[in-house]
Design an enzyme around this catalytic site. Structure first.
Site, PDB file in Angstrom:
ATOM      1  N   ILE A 131      22.679  38.325  34.174  1.00 29.60           N
ATOM      2  CA  ILE A 131      23.310  37.162  34.244  1.00 29.60           C
ATOM      3  C   ILE A 131      23.654  37.130  35.876  1.00 29.60           C
ATOM      4  O   ILE A 131      24.651  38.036  36.544  1.00 29.60           O
ATOM      5  CB  ILE A 131      24.654  36.981  33.525  1.00 29.60           C
ATOM      6  CG1 ILE A 131      24.281  37.101  32.214  1.00 29.60           C
ATOM      7  CG2 ILE A 131      25.355  35.650  33.909  1.00 29.60           C
ATOM      8  CD1 ILE A 131      23.859  36.193  31.193  1.00 29.60           C
ATOM      9  N   GLY A 132      23.457  36.058  36.746  1.00 32.87           N
ATOM     10  CA  GLY A 132      23.824  36.020  38.143  1.00 32.87           C
ATOM     11  C   GLY A 132      24.717  35.046  38.454  1.00 32.87           C
ATOM     12  O   GLY A 132      24.425  34.143  38.892  1.00 32.87           O
ATOM     13  N   TYR A 133      25.858  35.028  38.034  1.00 33.53           N
ATOM     14  CA  TYR A 133      27.041  34.149  38.474  1.00 33.53           C
ATOM     15  C   TYR A 133      27.703  34.794  39.604  1.00 33.53           C
ATOM     16  O   TYR A 133      28.061  33.849  40.666  1.00 33.53           O
ATOM     17  CB  TYR A 133      27.930  33.864  37.010  1.00 33.53           C
ATOM     18  CG  TYR A 133      27.334  33.345  36.062  1.00 33.53           C
ATOM     19  CD1 TYR A 133      26.193  32.341  36.064  1.00 33.53           C
ATOM     20  CD2 TYR A 133      28.029  33.375  34.646  1.00 33.53           C
ATOM     21  CE1 TYR A 133      25.530  31.918  34.610  1.00 33.53           C
ATOM     22  CE2 TYR A 133      27.460  32.606  33.449  1.00 33.53           C
ATOM     23  CZ  TYR A 133      26.276  32.201  33.729  1.00 33.53           C
ATOM     24  OH  TYR A 133      25.788  31.572  32.499  1.00 33.53           O
ATOM     25  N   SER A 134      28.640  35.867  39.567  1.00 33.68           N
ATOM     26  CA  SER A 134      29.603  36.239  40.409  1.00 33.68           C
ATOM     27  C   SER A 134      28.944  36.748  41.599  1.00 33.68           C
ATOM     28  O   SER A 134      27.755  37.226  42.071  1.00 33.68           O
ATOM     29  CB  SER A 134      30.321  37.529  39.987  1.00 33.68           C
ATOM     30  OG  SER A 134      30.822  37.282  38.577  1.00 33.68           O
ATOM     31  N   THR A 169      36.771  35.210  39.779  1.00 33.53           N
ATOM     32  CA  THR A 169      37.865  34.220  38.997  1.00 33.53           C
ATOM     33  C   THR A 169      37.286  32.736  39.223  1.00 33.53           C
ATOM     34  O   THR A 169      37.270  31.805  38.459  1.00 33.53           O
ATOM     35  CB  THR A 169      38.973  34.384  38.920  1.00 33.53           C
ATOM     36  OG1 THR A 169      39.341  35.916  38.504  1.00 33.53           O
ATOM     37  CG2 THR A 169      40.052  33.632  37.663  1.00 33.53           C
ATOM     38  N   SER A 227      24.721  42.644  36.188  1.00 24.36           N
ATOM     39  CA  SER A 227      24.470  43.778  35.368  1.00 24.36           C
ATOM     40  C   SER A 227      23.354  43.778  34.793  1.00 24.36           C
ATOM     41  O   SER A 227      22.813  42.686  34.286  1.00 24.36           O
ATOM     42  CB  SER A 227      25.542  43.944  34.282  1.00 24.36           C
ATOM     43  OG  SER A 227      26.965  43.950  34.830  1.00 24.36           O
ATOM     44  N   GLU A 241      30.009  31.658  18.939  1.00 24.03           N
ATOM     45  CA  GLU A 241      29.976  33.109  19.708  1.00 24.03           C
ATOM     46  C   GLU A 241      31.494  33.611  19.966  1.00 24.03           C
ATOM     47  O   GLU A 241      31.452  34.430  20.370  1.00 24.03           O
ATOM     48  CB  GLU A 241      29.129  32.889  20.906  1.00 24.03           C
ATOM     49  CG  GLU A 241      27.684  32.333  20.443  1.00 24.03           C
ATOM     50  CD  GLU A 241      26.979  33.482  20.360  1.00 24.03           C
ATOM     51  OE1 GLU A 241      27.136  34.777  20.002  1.00 24.03           O
ATOM     52  OE2 GLU A 241      25.576  32.996  19.899  1.00 24.03           O
ATOM     53  N   THR A 246      40.010  36.225  33.367  1.00 23.06           N
ATOM     54  CA  THR A 246      41.218  37.298  33.546  1.00 23.06           C
ATOM     55  C   THR A 246      42.336  36.838  32.744  1.00 23.06           C
ATOM     56  O   THR A 246      42.543  35.717  32.617  1.00 23.06           O
ATOM     57  CB  THR A 246      41.604  37.550  35.144  1.00 23.06           C
ATOM     58  OG1 THR A 246      42.418  38.607  35.275  1.00 23.06           O
ATOM     59  CG2 THR A 246      42.235  36.179  35.696  1.00 23.06           C
ATOM     60  N   ASN A 247      43.173  38.055  32.180  1.00 20.47           N
ATOM     61  CA  ASN A 247      44.173  37.764  31.524  1.00 20.47           C
ATOM     62  C   ASN A 247      45.172  36.658  31.940  1.00 20.47           C
ATOM     63  O   ASN A 247      45.983  36.098  31.455  1.00 20.47           O
ATOM     64  CB  ASN A 247      44.673  39.072  31.021  1.00 20.47           C
ATOM     65  CG  ASN A 247      43.977  39.830  29.956  1.00 20.47           C
ATOM     66  OD1 ASN A 247      42.743  39.075  29.645  1.00 20.47           O
ATOM     67  ND2 ASN A 247      44.257  40.466  29.196  1.00 20.47           N
TER      68      ASN A 247
HETATM   69  C1  LIG Z   1      31.076  45.927  35.138  1.00 12.82           C
HETATM   70  C2  LIG Z   1      31.068  44.820  35.451  1.00 12.82           C
HETATM   71  C3  LIG Z   1      30.148  44.015  34.989  1.00 12.82           C
HETATM   72  C4  LIG Z   1      30.060  42.767  35.626  1.00 12.82           C
HETATM   73  N1  LIG Z   1      28.847  41.966  34.952  1.00 12.82           N
HETATM   74  C5  LIG Z   1      28.831  40.645  35.487  1.00 12.82           C
HETATM   75  C6  LIG Z   1      27.478  40.071  35.012  1.00 12.82           C
HETATM   76  O1  LIG Z   1      26.613  40.782  34.338  1.00 12.82           O
HETATM   77  N2  LIG Z   1      27.385  38.776  35.646  1.00 12.82           N
HETATM   78  C7  LIG Z   1      28.209  38.389  36.417  1.00 12.82           C
HETATM   79  O2  LIG Z   1      28.202  37.174  37.014  1.00 12.82           O
HETATM   80  N3  LIG Z   1      29.480  38.795  36.543  1.00 12.82           N
HETATM   81  C8  LIG Z   1      29.799  40.124  36.206  1.00 12.82           C
HETATM   82  N4  LIG Z   1      30.914  40.676  36.402  1.00 12.82           N
HETATM   83  C9  LIG Z   1      31.881  40.044  37.145  1.00 12.82           C
HETATM   84  C10 LIG Z   1      33.171  39.653  36.207  1.00 12.82           C
HETATM   85  O3  LIG Z   1      32.814  38.569  35.523  1.00 12.82           O
HETATM   86  C11 LIG Z   1      34.031  39.361  37.322  1.00 12.82           C
HETATM   87  O4  LIG Z   1      34.659  40.734  37.703  1.00 12.82           O
HETATM   88  C12 LIG Z   1      35.315  38.699  36.804  1.00 12.82           C
HETATM   89  O5  LIG Z   1      35.043  37.230  36.852  1.00 12.82           O
HETATM   90  C13 LIG Z   1      36.496  38.775  37.959  1.00 12.82           C
HETATM   91  O6  LIG Z   1      36.429  38.422  39.205  1.00 12.82           O
HETATM   92  P1  LIG Z   1      36.630  39.420  40.673  1.00 12.82           P
HETATM   93  O7  LIG Z   1      36.164  40.827  40.000  1.00 12.82           O
HETATM   94  O8  LIG Z   1      36.071  38.711  41.763  1.00 12.82           O
HETATM   95  O9  LIG Z   1      38.238  39.252  40.499  1.00 12.82           O
HETATM   96  P2  LIG Z   1      38.919  38.559  41.580  1.00 12.82           P
HETATM   97  O10 LIG Z   1      38.707  36.994  41.015  1.00 12.82           O
HETATM   98  O11 LIG Z   1      39.265  38.736  42.910  1.00 12.82           O
HETATM   99  O12 LIG Z   1      40.207  38.602  40.536  1.00 12.82           O
HETATM  100  C14 LIG Z   1      41.220  39.702  40.719  1.00 12.82           C
HETATM  101  C15 LIG Z   1      42.583  39.605  40.097  1.00 12.82           C
HETATM  102  O13 LIG Z   1      43.152  38.758  40.982  1.00 12.82           O
HETATM  103  C16 LIG Z   1      44.185  37.910  39.895  1.00 12.82           C
HETATM  104  N5  LIG Z   1      43.908  36.470  39.963  1.00 12.82           N
HETATM  105  C17 LIG Z   1      42.680  35.808  40.160  1.00 12.82           C
HETATM  106  N6  LIG Z   1      42.701  34.592  39.976  1.00 12.82           N
HETATM  107  C18 LIG Z   1      44.154  34.266  39.416  1.00 12.82           C
HETATM  108  C19 LIG Z   1      44.734  33.150  39.127  1.00 12.82           C
HETATM  109  N7  LIG Z   1      44.089  31.916  39.292  1.00 12.82           N
HETATM  110  N8  LIG Z   1      45.914  33.227  38.629  1.00 12.82           N
HETATM  111  C20 LIG Z   1      46.451  34.548  38.732  1.00 12.82           C
HETATM  112  N9  LIG Z   1      45.835  35.824  38.985  1.00 12.82           N
HETATM  113  C21 LIG Z   1      44.762  35.594  39.321  1.00 12.82           C
HETATM  114  C22 LIG Z   1      43.940  38.698  38.539  1.00 12.82           C
HETATM  115  O14 LIG Z   1      44.633  39.618  38.074  1.00 12.82           O
HETATM  116  C23 LIG Z   1      42.487  38.863  38.530  1.00 12.82           C
HETATM  117  O15 LIG Z   1      42.246  39.846  37.495  1.00 12.82           O
HETATM  118  C24 LIG Z   1      31.056  41.964  35.923  1.00 12.82           C
HETATM  119  C25 LIG Z   1      32.125  42.799  36.381  1.00 12.82           C
HETATM  120  C26 LIG Z   1      32.254  44.149  36.292  1.00 12.82           C
HETATM  121  C27 LIG Z   1      33.272  44.933  36.856  1.00 12.82           C
END
Ligand SMILES: Cc1cc2nc3c(=O)[nH]c(=O)nc-3n(C[C@H](O)[C@H](O)[C@H](O)COP(=O)(O)OP(=O)(O)OC[C@H]3O[C@@H](n4cnc5c(N)ncnc54)[C@H](O)[C@@H]3O)c2cc1C
Lengths: 387, 360
Positions: free
Chosen positions: A126-129, A135, A161, A243, A370-371
């Site tokens: 899945i290529g989203y992030s 977030t 991933s 799901e 995210t929580n």
């Molecule tokens: C091992 C692993 C596998 C993954 N696999 C995939 C995958 O297969 N495909 C894919 O597309 N993505 C994947 N992801 C990405 C995953 O979905 C993102 O890590 C997730 O969406 C969070 O984005 P970020 O890491 O950029 O954190 P950020 O968006 O930078 O957020 C970090 C923290 O900031 C705080 N924060 C952010 N926004 C807010 C808000 N609005 N209000 C309050 N607090 C906030 C929260 O505490 C949050 O946890 C994977 C990630 C990991 C680590």
């Protein structure tokens, strides 16, 4: 009100357990560990075939998409039972890509991709992030420019991933830079071996290896655009309702508890007899029931075809945070044994599961929405607090 | 799994809620608190309307319901913070009906409101495991009970006493001169007494299994009481933060405030499930002691977190007694200590530590 499972669900659980005990061999578990959920491998392939034959992976899909239209409670029972026994029951290709294709793909695309997905020939990453779109996913910038017969993609994804192990990438790209940012996103399928794609491994805290993927003048043909142009956001947000049950299972937490007690019984009976230790165990049992309450609450709502974003968020938060608390408590009770990994063999408690799950707990809290955002969803949509 | 109320139960809850909101203004509760008395007016109304008979069979002019209906009644009454012995009477009279014999006449009087029977269980040692108060072969009781809720308002006490066969339940006419109640003041502001039985005549109503049943259902019904406190505190907090403005915007729009609210909401949601699951399973006879203890431990742990967060979000407004918030704070925590604290209940849970965990 009636707090008990109807006999058909208990019978279904028993049926799954019979199946699990048939397949749950040390060889399968070893293959699963080594392949880290990537699917493939001779035993897992046969296992998935057997699962398909049972019809359990799609049983709750609507009949018009090739499912049996069963009540989502069946899926809940399956997920919880599989999670308790730590058996695979599908991955993102099955739970995310296949349903999206079934709903949003055109006939030709369904014919081209679905059979390969079901027989295991096609697996998707899945290529989203992206580095700057986590977030706030709608901020993604990987660009697709229209050219004759297709698109040229330029940009970078992160956390793609299973990219290395997959045949395809389910890619979200920006096809419009004007207007609201979520209205300029499209979804495309690209073969992983396409020229211009490079993949760089990113080993993680849990031992799982995820990937960065770079797209340098990557050509994607027109026929690989899924759904309408600039209509990708809906597809990303869309998931088959059923799901959402079992997204934050109790089964694996319960299993951790049972394995911890087994270990104490066999290797440290004096600890198990200690009232302080027993009190901690009681606390875990209590916390487990609190989470089970929220998980079942959510599943039952979905089974009634109600949508309650608040209840789904509650289950998600509670399961992910409890995973940290329980494994943390377990490691504290185990002492230095708690730090041993599977490689320590006999010495390790339950193959190092507590520390392994402890290390992987962060992803469950910040991933999948995210929580912090989940809590705001509860506040606004469940409690009615002003935004 | 059916987690929603049936239509009949929903109607019951709504009717109860409407009735109680109209009949029990919080000013009336404040008056009872100040005068340290039971709300006898409300009690008479509850009897008159037939609500006390909800979990009893229709032959007794009851409502043919069970513990879930009793839980709904307790919850609604507790949402008004009313000073009536609803948990006590439900637990004692259901135990008499289901585990004892020979109390038919008394039960009729209880349902009609002319008699009130409350349990007298704990002693100076505050333990559910050992009882010193003794009953001799003639059923004469000697000893002392503590923390007897609504002892003075009651016409009868259902006393746990030790006799030749072990712990047993004895019915005692509390108007007898050999029964002496001495009020004790608690944070919860509900009427309570220390009671001496100096040779009081008792009638043996049931044995150890009846004692056990009494404790189990009182424990589960107390969960419904705590749940009402939790929900009320949350509802009031949501309403308040939606209107109170600081820095030019409602408090509820601050993310930190929302997250406090969400945490309260999660406690309420899991507590509701655990409470009614315990009641429903007890009604069917398939609740374990551990299950009821888990519910009570969980709610007893959650309630202080919820109400104190409610206070945090109210600031000074919630700290004054003019505001209704305090009812749920003090009653909630007080009931967390009643019928088994979190610690006592976790000790029960610890006995089953080796059992496989329940995940479905
Ligand atoms: C091992 C692993 C596998 C993954 N696999 C995939 C995958 O297969 N495909 C894919 O597309 N993505 C994947 N992801 C990405 C995953 O979905 C993102 O890590 C997730 O969406 C969070 O984005 P970020 O890491 O950029 O954190 P950020 O968006 O930078 O957020 C970090 C923290 O900031 C705080 N924060 C952010 N926004 C807010 C808000 N609005 N209000 C309050 N607090 C906030 C929260 O505490 C949050 O946890 C994977 C990630 C990991 C680590």
């Amino acid at each position: 009100m009636e707090f008990r499972w109807e006999p058909e669900y208990l019978a279904f659980r028993d049926e799954i357990e019979v199946f699990i005990h048939e397949w749950r061999t040390p060889e399968l578990l070893k293959e699963q560990r080594e392949r880290e959920g990537a699917g493939g491998g001779p035993i897992l392939t046969r296992y998935y075939e057997a699962l398909q034959e049972k019809g359990w992976m799609r049983m709750c899909w609507p009949p018009e998409l090739g499912g049996q239209g069963l009540n989502p409670t069946y899926r809940f029972i399956m997920v919880e039972t599989m999670e308790y026994w730590q058996m695979p029951y599908g991955n993102l290709t099955y739970t995310s890509v296949a349903p999206a294709l079934a709903v949003h793909g055109n006939e030709e695309q369904k014919k081209r991709f679905l059979p390969g997905i079901w027989n295991g020939d096609f697996t998707f990453a899945i290529g989203y992030s992206e580095p700057n779109a986590g977030t706030d996913l709608a901020a993604l910038r990987t660009r697709a420019e229209k050219v004759e017969g297709g698109w040229i993609v330029q940009g970078q994804k992160i956390w793609t991933s299973l990219a290395e192990q997959s045949t395809h990438i389910w890619l979200a790209v920006r096809t419009d830079t004007e207007g609201p940012k979520h209205a300029g996103i499209s979804l495309m399928i690209v073969e992983t071996k396409t020229e211009g794609i490079t993949i760089r491994p990113l080993p993680t805290l849990s031992g799982f290896v995820t990937y960065e993927t770079f797209y340098d003048n990557v050509f994607i043909p027109d026929e690989n655009l899924i759904g309408p142009l600039n209509g990708g956001w809906n597809i990303i947000m869309h998931a088959l309702n059923h799901e959402r049950v079992g997204l934050s299972p109790t089964g694996n937490l319960a299993r951790n508890y049972d394995l911890l007690v087994d270990h104490l019984k066999n290797k440290a009976p004096e600890k198990l007899a200690d009232p302080v230790v027993r009190n901690r165990l009681a606390e875990m049992r209590m916390e487990l029931q609190r989470h089970r309450a929220l998980a079942i609450r959510n599943a039952v709502t979905i089974a009634k075809d109600d949508v309650s974003p608040g209840q789904a968020s509650m289950a998600k938060i509670s399961g992910s945070e409890l995973r940290y608390r329980m494994t943390n408590m377990a490691m504290d009770l185990l002492g230095r044994t708690g730090s041993l990994t599977a490689e320590a063999g006999e010495l390790a408690a339950s193959e190092g599961r507590q520390q392994g799950n402890w290390r992987s707990s962060p992803i469950l809290r910040f991933g999948g929405g995210t929580n912090e955002v989940q809590r705001s969803i509860i506040a606004a949509r469940h409690l009615g607090m002003s935004r | 799994m059916e987690l929603d109320l049936t239509e009949t139960q929903e109607l019951l809850r709504d009717t109860l809620r409407g009735f109680l909101e109209a009949e029990v203004p919080f000013s009336q509760v404040r008056e009872c608190e100040i005068e340290k008395k039971t709300d006898t007016r409300l009690w008479a109304q509850l009897a008159e309307q037939g609500y006390l008979g909800l979990p009893f069979p229709s032959e007794m002019a009851g409502g043919d319901g069970g513990l879930v209906e009793a839980g709904l009644l307790v919850e609604e009454v507790s949402r008004r913070a009313a000073l009536v012995p609803i948990v006590e009477v439900m637990a004692a009279s259901l135990t008499l009906k289901r585990k004892c014999s020979g109390a038919t006449q008394l039960l009729e009087s209880v349902l009609s409101g002319s008699a009130i029977v409350v349990p007298a269980v704990l002693e100076a040692n505050d333990s559910f495991e050992s009882f010193a108060l003794e009953a001799d072969a003639e059923g004469v009781l000697r000893g002392e009970k503590f923390f007897v809720d609504y002892a003075e308002a009651a016409s009868h006490h259902l006393v746990v006493a030790r006799d030749a066969k072990g712990p047993a339940l004895y019915l005692v006419d509390s108007a007898a001169p050999a029964v002496k109640c001495e009020p004790i003041e608690t944070m919860g502001r509900t009427p309570q007494s220390r009671v001496r039985y100096d040779g009081a005549a008792g009638t043996r109503a049931g044995g150890a299994d009846a004692v056990d049943y009494l404790i189990q259902i009182a424990r589960a019904l107390t969960c419904a009481q705590i749940l009402a406190c939790m929900d009320s505190s949350l509802e009031q907090t949501v309403a308040y933060t939606n209107v109170r403005e600081q820095f030019g915007r409602p408090l509820a729009t601050f993310q930190a405030v929302q997250h406090h609210g969400a945490n309260m909401g999660m406690h309420c949601e899991s507590s509701r499930f655990l409470t009614y699951e315990a009641l429903d399973c007890l009604e069917r006879g398939d609740a374990t002691e551990e299950q009821v203890a888990i519910a009570k431990a969980s709610l007893s742990r959650a309630i202080p977190d919820v109400v104190m967060t409610g206070h945090q979000l109210h600031g000074g407004q919630g700290y004054i007694e003019e505001n209704d918030l305090y009812f749920f704070t003090i009653r909630g925590k007080d009931r967390a200590l009643a019928w088994g604290t979190a610690e006592e209940c976790l000790e029960i849970v610890a006995r089953s530590a080796e059992e496989k965990s329940r995940w479905l």
